[in-house]
Design an enzyme around this catalytic site. Structure first.
Site, PDB file in Angstrom:
ATOM      1  N   ASP A  13       0.833  -1.196   0.000  1.00  0.00           N
ATOM      2  CA  ASP A  13       0.000   0.000   0.000  1.00  0.00           C
ATOM      3  C   ASP A  13       0.872   1.251   0.000  1.00  0.00           C
ATOM      4  O   ASP A  13       1.760   1.404   0.841  1.00  0.00           O
ATOM      5  CB  ASP A  13      -0.893   0.028   1.243  1.00  0.00           C
ATOM      6  CG  ASP A  13      -2.040  -0.950   1.162  1.00  0.00           C
ATOM      7  OD1 ASP A  13      -2.369  -1.385   0.044  1.00  0.00           O
ATOM      8  OD2 ASP A  13      -2.605  -1.281   2.225  1.00  0.00           O
ATOM      9  N   GLY A  41      -6.461 -10.058   0.375  1.00  0.00           N
ATOM     10  CA  GLY A  41      -6.205 -11.339   1.023  1.00  0.00           C
ATOM     11  C   GLY A  41      -5.317 -11.193   2.244  1.00  0.00           C
ATOM     12  O   GLY A  41      -5.614 -11.727   3.319  1.00  0.00           O
ATOM     13  N   LYS A 225     -24.187   2.151   7.610  1.00  0.00           N
ATOM     14  CA  LYS A 225     -25.450   1.536   8.035  1.00  0.00           C
ATOM     15  C   LYS A 225     -25.257   0.150   8.638  1.00  0.00           C
ATOM     16  O   LYS A 225     -26.218  -0.480   9.075  1.00  0.00           O
ATOM     17  CB  LYS A 225     -26.407   1.452   6.850  1.00  0.00           C
ATOM     18  CG  LYS A 225     -26.754   2.816   6.261  1.00  0.00           C
ATOM     19  CD  LYS A 225     -27.582   2.659   5.003  1.00  0.00           C
ATOM     20  CE  LYS A 225     -27.829   4.001   4.323  1.00  0.00           C
ATOM     21  NZ  LYS A 225     -28.540   3.847   3.032  1.00  0.00           N
ATOM     22  N   GLY A 226     -24.015  -0.368   8.643  1.00  0.00           N
ATOM     23  CA  GLY A 226     -23.761  -1.682   9.216  1.00  0.00           C
ATOM     24  C   GLY A 226     -23.736  -2.777   8.175  1.00  0.00           C
ATOM     25  O   GLY A 226     -23.073  -2.651   7.145  1.00  0.00           O
ATOM     26  N   GLY A 252     -13.663  -3.209   4.991  1.00  0.00           N
ATOM     27  CA  GLY A 252     -14.227  -4.459   4.490  1.00  0.00           C
ATOM     28  C   GLY A 252     -13.338  -5.652   4.773  1.00  0.00           C
ATOM     29  O   GLY A 252     -13.819  -6.738   5.114  1.00  0.00           O
ATOM     30  N   ASP A 253     -12.036  -5.453   4.657  1.00  0.00           N
ATOM     31  CA  ASP A 253     -11.099  -6.540   4.940  1.00  0.00           C
ATOM     32  C   ASP A 253     -11.126  -6.909   6.416  1.00  0.00           C
ATOM     33  O   ASP A 253     -11.050  -8.089   6.778  1.00  0.00           O
ATOM     34  CB  ASP A 253      -9.681  -6.136   4.523  1.00  0.00           C
ATOM     35  CG  ASP A 253      -9.558  -5.949   3.022  1.00  0.00           C
ATOM     36  OD1 ASP A 253     -10.365  -6.528   2.282  1.00  0.00           O
ATOM     37  OD2 ASP A 253      -8.649  -5.214   2.599  1.00  0.00           O
ATOM     38  N   GLY A 288      -4.229   3.101   7.699  1.00  0.00           N
ATOM     39  CA  GLY A 288      -3.648   1.960   6.999  1.00  0.00           C
ATOM     40  C   GLY A 288      -4.609   0.802   6.860  1.00  0.00           C
ATOM     41  O   GLY A 288      -5.806   0.911   7.133  1.00  0.00           O
TER      42      GLY A 288
END
Length: 308
Positions: A13, A41, A225-226, A252-253, A288
């Site tokens: 990143d 991943g 919103k969860g 999300g990860d 991060g």
């Protein structure tokens, strides 16, 4: 404790924060820059490991200086390198990340590099490790034929399959039937189902499309919103918490890694989703991606504080 394998990408990143995200053709002066380990991943594997899971990471690197960032992080997290492959045909993947320091929203360009070069020999070396695991978590940030092959091998060996369909792309209809839990965000779910998600009712309809395709359970993350969760019978919204958001890049990860860790501990989909949401909410309070994933101590303290 059950075992899990994460098959997916590693990228380095390259993150810059700025007062606002640039418009096309605009140059914006940034306020800070940071470089570190990432990739969907890899982030998810680190999140699961820090949350308490016994997890093996399977990814592919280039034979270059950036690869050392992956090895250094695996060592510091006490994670195995036995499913880390290398190639001289492509460079280690990179992600260029721009973050708006006022809104914490981001724009990302990912170059998968080595992660797009998984071949049959790599997969066959991973299969024995899959047979030793109870869960497989994978995404779409590697070459899609490798993802399909890995999922098929997992199902041959009665391994529970979780697919995070990101970055979003078309999935073969036959693959859906092999997925136990699919975890798109609202944008990905909209693209894959053709249903634009603006509210809970839309998310419920989209989840129904995935169920019709053969997926066993669906979790659609909905940002602030969860998340909408269904096991095919019941539908529930898992609410977010009031936290100080600093960087949403790895949210999300973090959710997927937390979900995997909770399932490894034997939690059902409802408890696992709440646990995953805690991991996600904590991750966005740090800068991060892989480095932002919370420790189990942080997670347990948050759960106790909020009486979850």
């Amino acid at each position: 404790m059950k075992k899990a394998i994460v098959f997916g990408s590693f990228v380095v990143d390259l993150m810059a924060r700025a007062p606002h995200l640039p418009a096309p053709g605009e140059t914006v002066k940034g306020s800070m820059f940071a470089q570190g380990p990432g990739g969907k991943g890899f982030n998810q594997a680190v999140a699961a490991k820090r949350a308490g899971a016994s997890v093996l990471m399977a990814t592919k690197l280039g034979k270059d200086s950036l690869a050392s960032i992956a090895y250094d992080k695996l060592k510091s997290e006490n994670m195995s390198t036995q499913c880390i492959f290398e190639t001289d045909k492509a460079s280690t993947g990179t992600a260029i990340i721009m973050v708006d320091e006022k809104t914490s929203q981001n724009q990302i360009v990912v170059t998968s590099g080595a992660c797009d070069t998984f071949d049959e020999s790599d997969i066959q070396k991973i299969v024995p490790h899959i047979k030793e695991c109870n869960f497989l978590l994978t995404q779409l940030e590697t070459n899609i034929d490798a993802v399909e092959h890995i999922i098929c091998e997992a199902k041959k060996n009665d391994v529970f399959v979780i697919l995070n369909p990101a970055p979003v792309q078309k999935i073969d209809d036959e693959l859906y039937k092999k997925i136990d839990i699919i975890t798109p965000n609202e944008v990905e779910a909209s693209i894959l189902t053709g249903i634009k998600i603006n509210n809970e009712a839309d998310a419920t309809k989209a989840a129904g499309v995935f169920l019709e395709k053969g997926v066993k359970s669906v979790i659609i993350t909905l940002g602030k919103k969860g998340a909408l969760v269904t096991d095919g019978k019941k539908y529930k919204i898992i609410d977010n918490y009031d936290v100080d958001v600093l960087d949403t890049t790895g949210a999300g990860d973090a959710f997927n890694g937390g979900l995997l860790a909770a399932l490894c501990e034997g939690m059902d989909i409802w408890k696992a989703s709440r646990f995953a949401n805690v991991v996600s909410n904590l991750a966005v309070t740090h800068l991060g991606t892989a480095n932002a994933m919370p420790s189990r101590q942080e997670i347990d303290e948050f759960i106790k504080k909020h009486n979850i």
